[in-house]
Write an enzyme that holds these catalytic residues in place. Structure first.
Site, PDB file in Angstrom:
ATOM      1  N   LYS A   1       2.499  -3.808   8.888  1.00  0.00           N
ATOM      2  CA  LYS A   1       3.628  -2.909   8.725  1.00  0.00           C
ATOM      3  C   LYS A   1       4.887  -3.742   8.918  1.00  0.00           C
ATOM      4  O   LYS A   1       5.152  -4.230  10.006  1.00  0.00           O
ATOM      5  CB  LYS A   1       3.529  -1.799   9.768  1.00  0.00           C
ATOM      6  CG  LYS A   1       4.390  -0.612   9.478  1.00  0.00           C
ATOM      7  CD  LYS A   1       4.035   0.553  10.384  1.00  0.00           C
ATOM      8  CE  LYS A   1       4.977   1.704  10.148  1.00  0.00           C
ATOM      9  NZ  LYS A   1       4.677   2.850  11.006  1.00  0.00           N
TER      10      LYS A   1
ATOM     11  N   GLN B   1       5.144   2.714   1.080  1.00  0.00           N
ATOM     12  CA  GLN B   1       6.486   2.393   1.527  1.00  0.00           C
ATOM     13  C   GLN B   1       7.109   3.631   2.138  1.00  0.00           C
ATOM     14  O   GLN B   1       7.066   4.711   1.563  1.00  0.00           O
ATOM     15  CB  GLN B   1       7.331   1.897   0.345  1.00  0.00           C
ATOM     16  CG  GLN B   1       8.781   1.708   0.747  1.00  0.00           C
ATOM     17  CD  GLN B   1       9.547   0.857  -0.241  1.00  0.00           C
ATOM     18  OE1 GLN B   1       9.079   0.569  -1.333  1.00  0.00           O
ATOM     19  NE2 GLN B   1      10.733   0.451   0.154  1.00  0.00           N
ATOM     20  N   GLY B   2       7.653   3.461   3.306  1.00  0.00           N
ATOM     21  CA  GLY B   2       8.351   4.558   3.949  1.00  0.00           C
ATOM     22  C   GLY B   2       9.836   4.280   3.941  1.00  0.00           C
ATOM     23  O   GLY B   2      10.306   3.393   3.230  1.00  0.00           O
ATOM     24  N   ALA B   3      10.569   5.038   4.745  1.00  0.00           N
ATOM     25  CA  ALA B   3      12.012   4.860   4.787  1.00  0.00           C
ATOM     26  C   ALA B   3      12.374   3.535   5.425  1.00  0.00           C
ATOM     27  O   ALA B   3      13.379   2.922   5.083  1.00  0.00           O
ATOM     28  CB  ALA B   3      12.647   6.006   5.560  1.00  0.00           C
ATOM     29  N   GLU B   4      11.549   3.070   6.359  1.00  0.00           N
ATOM     30  CA  GLU B   4      11.906   1.881   7.126  1.00  0.00           C
ATOM     31  C   GLU B   4      10.970   0.712   6.908  1.00  0.00           C
ATOM     32  O   GLU B   4      11.361  -0.424   7.113  1.00  0.00           O
ATOM     33  CB  GLU B   4      11.884   2.231   8.620  1.00  0.00           C
ATOM     34  CG  GLU B   4      12.888   3.266   9.005  1.00  0.00           C
ATOM     35  CD  GLU B   4      13.750   2.798  10.145  1.00  0.00           C
ATOM     36  OE1 GLU B   4      13.321   1.856  10.846  1.00  0.00           O
ATOM     37  OE2 GLU B   4      14.828   3.363  10.336  1.00  0.00           O
ATOM     38  N   ALA B   5       9.731   1.013   6.581  1.00  0.00           N
ATOM     39  CA  ALA B   5       8.738  -0.055   6.592  1.00  0.00           C
ATOM     40  C   ALA B   5       7.936  -0.105   5.308  1.00  0.00           C
ATOM     41  O   ALA B   5       7.813   0.875   4.577  1.00  0.00           O
ATOM     42  CB  ALA B   5       7.798   0.128   7.775  1.00  0.00           C
TER      43      ALA B   5
ATOM     44  N   LEU C   1       0.840  -1.198   0.000  1.00  0.00           N
ATOM     45  CA  LEU C   1       0.000   0.000   0.000  1.00  0.00           C
ATOM     46  C   LEU C   1       0.869   1.240   0.000  1.00  0.00           C
ATOM     47  O   LEU C   1       0.567   2.230  -0.647  1.00  0.00           O
ATOM     48  CB  LEU C   1      -0.842   0.045   1.274  1.00  0.00           C
ATOM     49  CG  LEU C   1      -2.113  -0.754   1.384  1.00  0.00           C
ATOM     50  CD1 LEU C   1      -2.754  -0.442   2.702  1.00  0.00           C
ATOM     51  CD2 LEU C   1      -3.052  -0.408   0.245  1.00  0.00           C
TER      52      LEU C   1
ATOM     53  N   ASP D   1       5.268  12.902  13.702  1.00  0.00           N
ATOM     54  CA  ASP D   1       5.146  13.111  12.262  1.00  0.00           C
ATOM     55  C   ASP D   1       3.704  13.485  11.952  1.00  0.00           C
ATOM     56  O   ASP D   1       3.023  12.834  11.181  1.00  0.00           O
ATOM     57  CB  ASP D   1       5.550  11.840  11.503  1.00  0.00           C
ATOM     58  CG  ASP D   1       5.549  12.043   9.997  1.00  0.00           C
ATOM     59  OD1 ASP D   1       5.642  13.204   9.554  1.00  0.00           O
ATOM     60  OD2 ASP D   1       5.449  11.047   9.264  1.00  0.00           O
TER      61      ASP D   1
END
Lengths: 284, 198
Positions: A62, A41-45, A39, A176
């Protein structure tokens, strides 16, 4: 003009985009064979949608994949600490009645956290839709309709202010707080036969906070600063949407200021943060 | 023959879960003694049905037991004792059994059996439980709504240290409609079970 010089300079070619049709990671147990789609994508997950416990309980998984650039031992420790921090904050919020997604399950050795699915759309999208409508109305010169629009919107802003105030009241800072991390959950209808209408422009519903990946349960000394930074980040997110959204944020601050004892102090601190930006001076 | 409902957890479809419910159970003491004697015939999770709040409540413990068993990380001796252990917020197996497990005075019983091997089927569980449990078998619907039907909310609140009516404080964010009290409680409990043992 020297055409020869132009010819020697080669245009900079962007690197070819990597193929995106295949998954970048194999999913952890027990989702390995479930063939889920990403769905976000972030920097870590990586965030996936699936079902958990029963076939009709939608959920978000996640997944924090192992980072090859870190030492394996450190990697495991960081992944575990971050998943647990997020889960603990969410449980704390749930207990205190702050509207957040519930924790359904986790496995910090495998690196995943399963969270309750939140219906509805982000406040970001609501604001974008609202800004579009306002512009259209102003062009046609329909003043009264614009006012009614505003009243519903201000109501939403007050709810945003209250939910953030409640979060801060229990000693949690989001870390955030953007309009994309605020969801407007449409009210559940009595007739369950009808699925929630995602295209509707209704501003009704509960404001739910999501993505607590950077949240902290802060100590008293830091609280005021972190709270003010939360508000500052949210303010910038509003300003980035549409110039008309800035006055709306005043309504958020107003209801925030009334939401708990100590909110006034945070608002005063926000003035300082505005002057210097999100990052604190190293001399502080 | 006891009435058995088979559940399948998403992502663990290969390991069905057999659940049976009984009321007016008369031989709880016998069943408990078999557990204590670690009789392999009685490798079940026998639960006090009044301690189960909702189907998800039971299913999360079941998921954790199955998941830890499949990934070889059981804290308890068997997958079934792990299930009982996972229900309790504290890290004490004995306490988990005293709170959620069968006691000599239990009359409302939940029996859970994980089909970890192919020979454990709905029929075999139904036959065995029908023989050994002296009580009235209760049918469980497809979605398992009955699983929370006997819940003693007061007792469950106490175990998970949830103070009444969510929280009594003023200024609770209720910017939506009336909340489903049990759903909220379930959500907190699932979270607590998840972060347990960390």
């Amino acid at each position: 003009m020297a055409p020869s010089a132009e010819a020697t300079v080669e245009p900079i070619q962007p690197p070819p985009t990597p193929p995106t049709d295949r998954p970048l990671h194999t999913l952890p147990a027990p989702f390995t064979d479930s063939n889920l789609t990403v769905l976000a994508q972030g920097a870590e997950a990586l965030v996936y949608k699936t079902v958990f416990l029963t076939p009709n309980t939608p959920c978000v998984v996640k997944y924090r994949p192992p980072k090859p650039y870190r030492h394996p031992t450190l990697d495991r420790r960081l992944t575990k600490a971050r998943i647990l921090a997020e889960a603990r904050v969410l449980v704390r919020c749930k207990k205190e009645g702050v509207s957040v997604p519930g924790v359904l399950g986790a496995d910090w050795d495998e690196g995943w956290l399963a969270l309750e699915w939140v219906e509805g759309k982000t406040v970001r999208r609501v604001l974008d839709g609202w800004a579009e409508r306002i512009t259209a109305l102003q062009r046609e010169g329909k003043k009264t309709e614009e006012e009614t629009e505003d009243e519903a919107m201000l109501g939403l802003m007050r709810r945003v202010g209250r939910v953030v105030g409640r979060l801060h009241e229990i000693g949690v800072c989001h870390g955030d707080l953007t309009t994309s991390n605020l969801m407007l959950k449409p009210p559940e209808r009595a007739d369950t036969s009808r699925t929630p209408d995602h295209t509707s422009d209704s501003l009704e519903g509960e404001v739910t906070l999501i993505d607590f990946g950077l949240a902290t349960q802060s100590t008293r000394a830091m609280q005021e600063e972190e709270r003010a930074v939360d508000l500052y980040v949210l303010e910038r997110a509003f300003a980035a949407t549409h110039p008309a959204a800035e006055p709306l944020f005043q309504e958020v601050l107003k209801s925030y200021g009334e939401s708990f004892k100590g909110a006034r102090l945070t608002l005063r601190r926000l003035e300082d943060v505005r002057l210097r930006g999100r990052k604190r001076s190293m001399l502080g | 023959m006891a009435k058995v409902r088979t559940f399948r957890l998403p992502h663990y479809d290969a390991y069905p879960i057999q659940v049976a419910m009984f009321k007016d159970v008369k031989n709880a003491a016998f069943l408990r003694s078999q557990l204590l004697a670690a009789n392999p015939e009685f490798d079940y999770a026998f639960l006090d049905a009044t301690m189960i709040l909702t189907p998800q409540h039971l299913l999360l413990a079941t998921f954790q037991a199955l998941h830890n068993s499949r990934t070889s990380r059981l804290k308890a001796r068997t997958a079934h004792s792990e299930l009982v252990f996972r229900l309790h917020p504290n890290n004490n197996i004995g306490e988990s059994y005293r709170t959620f497990g069968i006691s000599d005075s239990t009359t409302r019983l939940l029996a859970v059996k994980l089909s970890l091997t192919p020979d454990v089927t709905s029929e075999s569980v139904s036959r065995h439980l029908g023989e050994v449990v002296e009580g009235e078998s209760v049918e469980i619907g497809e979605a398992g709504e009955e699983l929370g039907g006997w819940a003693d909310e007061g007792k469950i609140r106490k175990v998970y240290k949830l103070n009444g009516n969510g929280n009594g404080k003023t200024g609770v964010v209720k910017n939506g409609q009336a909340r489903d009290e049990r759903k909220e409680m379930e959500s907190v409990i699932l979270g607590m079970m998840t972060v347990k043992g960390s």
